[in-house]
Write a protein that holds these residues in place. Structure first.
Motif, PDB file in Angstrom:
ATOM      1  N   UNK A   1       8.413   0.599   1.292  1.00  0.00           N
ATOM      2  CA  UNK A   1       7.222   0.451   0.457  1.00  0.00           C
ATOM      3  C   UNK A   1       6.335   1.682   0.590  1.00  0.00           C
ATOM      4  N   UNK A   2       6.157   2.147   1.818  1.00  0.00           N
ATOM      5  CA  UNK A   2       5.326   3.336   2.045  1.00  0.00           C
ATOM      6  C   UNK A   2       5.973   4.588   1.461  1.00  0.00           C
ATOM      7  N   UNK A   3       7.280   4.687   1.596  1.00  0.00           N
ATOM      8  CA  UNK A   3       7.993   5.840   1.055  1.00  0.00           C
ATOM      9  C   UNK A   3       7.857   5.892  -0.469  1.00  0.00           C
ATOM     10  N   UNK A   4       8.020   4.749  -1.122  1.00  0.00           N
ATOM     11  CA  UNK A   4       7.935   4.722  -2.580  1.00  0.00           C
ATOM     12  C   UNK A   4       6.503   4.997  -3.051  1.00  0.00           C
ATOM     13  N   UNK A   5       5.518   4.595  -2.243  1.00  0.00           N
ATOM     14  CA  UNK A   5       4.131   4.914  -2.586  1.00  0.00           C
ATOM     15  C   UNK A   5       3.899   6.423  -2.481  1.00  0.00           C
ATOM     16  N   UNK A   6       4.441   7.032  -1.428  1.00  0.00           N
ATOM     17  CA  UNK A   6       4.294   8.484  -1.244  1.00  0.00           C
ATOM     18  C   UNK A   6       4.983   9.257  -2.363  1.00  0.00           C
ATOM     19  N   UNK A   7       6.062   8.692  -2.889  1.00  0.00           N
ATOM     20  CA  UNK A   7       6.805   9.343  -3.965  1.00  0.00           C
ATOM     21  C   UNK A   7       6.198   9.071  -5.341  1.00  0.00           C
ATOM     22  N   UNK A   8       5.135   8.278  -5.372  1.00  0.00           N
ATOM     23  CA  UNK A   8       4.488   7.972  -6.646  1.00  0.00           C
ATOM     24  C   UNK A   8       5.169   6.891  -7.447  1.00  0.00           C
ATOM     25  N   UNK A   9       6.102   6.182  -6.833  1.00  0.00           N
ATOM     26  CA  UNK A   9       6.820   5.124  -7.550  1.00  0.00           C
ATOM     27  C   UNK A   9       6.064   3.807  -7.539  1.00  0.00           C
ATOM     28  N   UNK A  10       5.158   3.653  -6.561  1.00  0.00           N
ATOM     29  CA  UNK A  10       4.367   2.432  -6.461  1.00  0.00           C
ATOM     30  C   UNK A  10       2.921   2.776  -6.142  1.00  0.00           C
ATOM     31  N   UNK A  11       2.036   1.845  -6.464  1.00  0.00           N
ATOM     32  CA  UNK A  11       0.635   1.960  -6.095  1.00  0.00           C
ATOM     33  C   UNK A  11       0.367   0.997  -4.949  1.00  0.00           C
ATOM     34  N   UNK A  12      -0.155   1.508  -3.848  1.00  0.00           N
ATOM     35  CA  UNK A  12      -0.553   0.657  -2.728  1.00  0.00           C
ATOM     36  C   UNK A  12      -1.946   1.092  -2.297  1.00  0.00           C
ATOM     37  N   UNK A  13      -2.917   0.196  -2.403  1.00  0.00           N
ATOM     38  CA  UNK A  13      -4.286   0.544  -2.046  1.00  0.00           C
ATOM     39  C   UNK A  13      -4.430   0.628  -0.522  1.00  0.00           C
TER      40      UNK A  13
END
Length: 245
Positions: free
Chosen positions: A161-173
């Motif tokens: 989840x964190x990796x995909x957020x860093x890659x811009x694939x997901x938004x995590x507040x």
């Protein structure tokens, strides 16, 4: 985790933990008598745990409850029959007490382990007092988003989840990210729950301050045990949206 609907005003489109707000019916007469493991809690803490179980059912279809007759957690077969009550509960057409009585159920509050407590900074126009709980979901419960408040659902490992957020694939507040990282330190669900049981919950109410460079930051207490104590306010305010296509 679930993805919030893009038309919701707070954290729209973000990957979040299932949850929501306390409803006045969560403290209706009869609820305490049908709740396990929540004896002695004050009304506020009790209502938060009831809401956590109810909202998880409404948003993701996972229900932490036991049959009043057998004392066993409800299985996938029974859960499927209860699916029809998710929407009425969400709309307030059915209270949790009436639902439990009608279906002969008891809330499995003993499965909830307090994990975190976050309060929105006082400079925000909309504030939340949020409790995070850990629980081991019944193995045969198929988590499915509700299609209204949440538009997607996924079982995902914290590091991914964190990796995909860093890659811009997901938004995590920011608050979600901090708790995803913290729970991700454990190699298993059992380890995460056992660690949480031994670790006092420290309330986090981020404070807006300036660092040594004069840049605005959010500061959270070090004793809360997160990976950072200071976060640039710009990074919190400008959460990257998932990339198109």
């Amino acid at each position: 985790m679930v993805v919030r609907h893009h038309q919701i005003d707070f954290a729209s489109g973000a990957l979040v933990f299932p949850g929501g707000k306390v409803d006045k019916l969560d403290m209706a007469p009869g609820v305490r008598e049908r709740a396990d493991g929540m004896e002695g809690l004050d009304d506020w803490e009790f209502s938060m745990r009831v809401a956590a179980i109810r909202e998880a059912f409404e948003e993701s279809g996972v229900l932490l409850a036991r049959s009043e007759q057998t004392g066993s957690l409800i299985d996938a077969g029974r859960l499927k029959a209860l699916e029809q009550f998710r929407d009425p509960l969400n709309k307030g057409e059915l209270g949790i007490a009436d639902f439990l009585v009608r279906e002969g159920l008891r809330l499995a509050g003993d499965m909830l382990t307090p994990f975190a407590h976050w309060i929105t900074p006082n400079m925000m126009p909309k504030r939340f007092d949020t409790r995070f709980y850990l629980a081991s979901a019944p193995a045969d419960h198929l988590a499915v988003h509700d299609g209204s408040e949440s538009v997607d659902s996924v079982w995902i490992r914290p590091h991914l989840a964190l990796q995909e957020a860093d890659e811009g694939k997901r938004t995590i507040i920011f608050p979600t990210r901090m708790n995803v990282e913290k729970v991700g330190r454990s190699p298993s669900v059992a380890h995460a729950i056992e660690t949480a049981r031994k670790t006092p919950v420290v309330t986090v109410e981020p404070q807006v301050m300036k660092n040594e460079k004069g840049e605005p930051i959010l500061r959270i207490p070090a004793e809360a045990g997160y990976c950072v104590t200071d976060e640039p306010l710009s990074a919190v305010a400008n959460v990257a949206k998932p990339k198109a296509g």
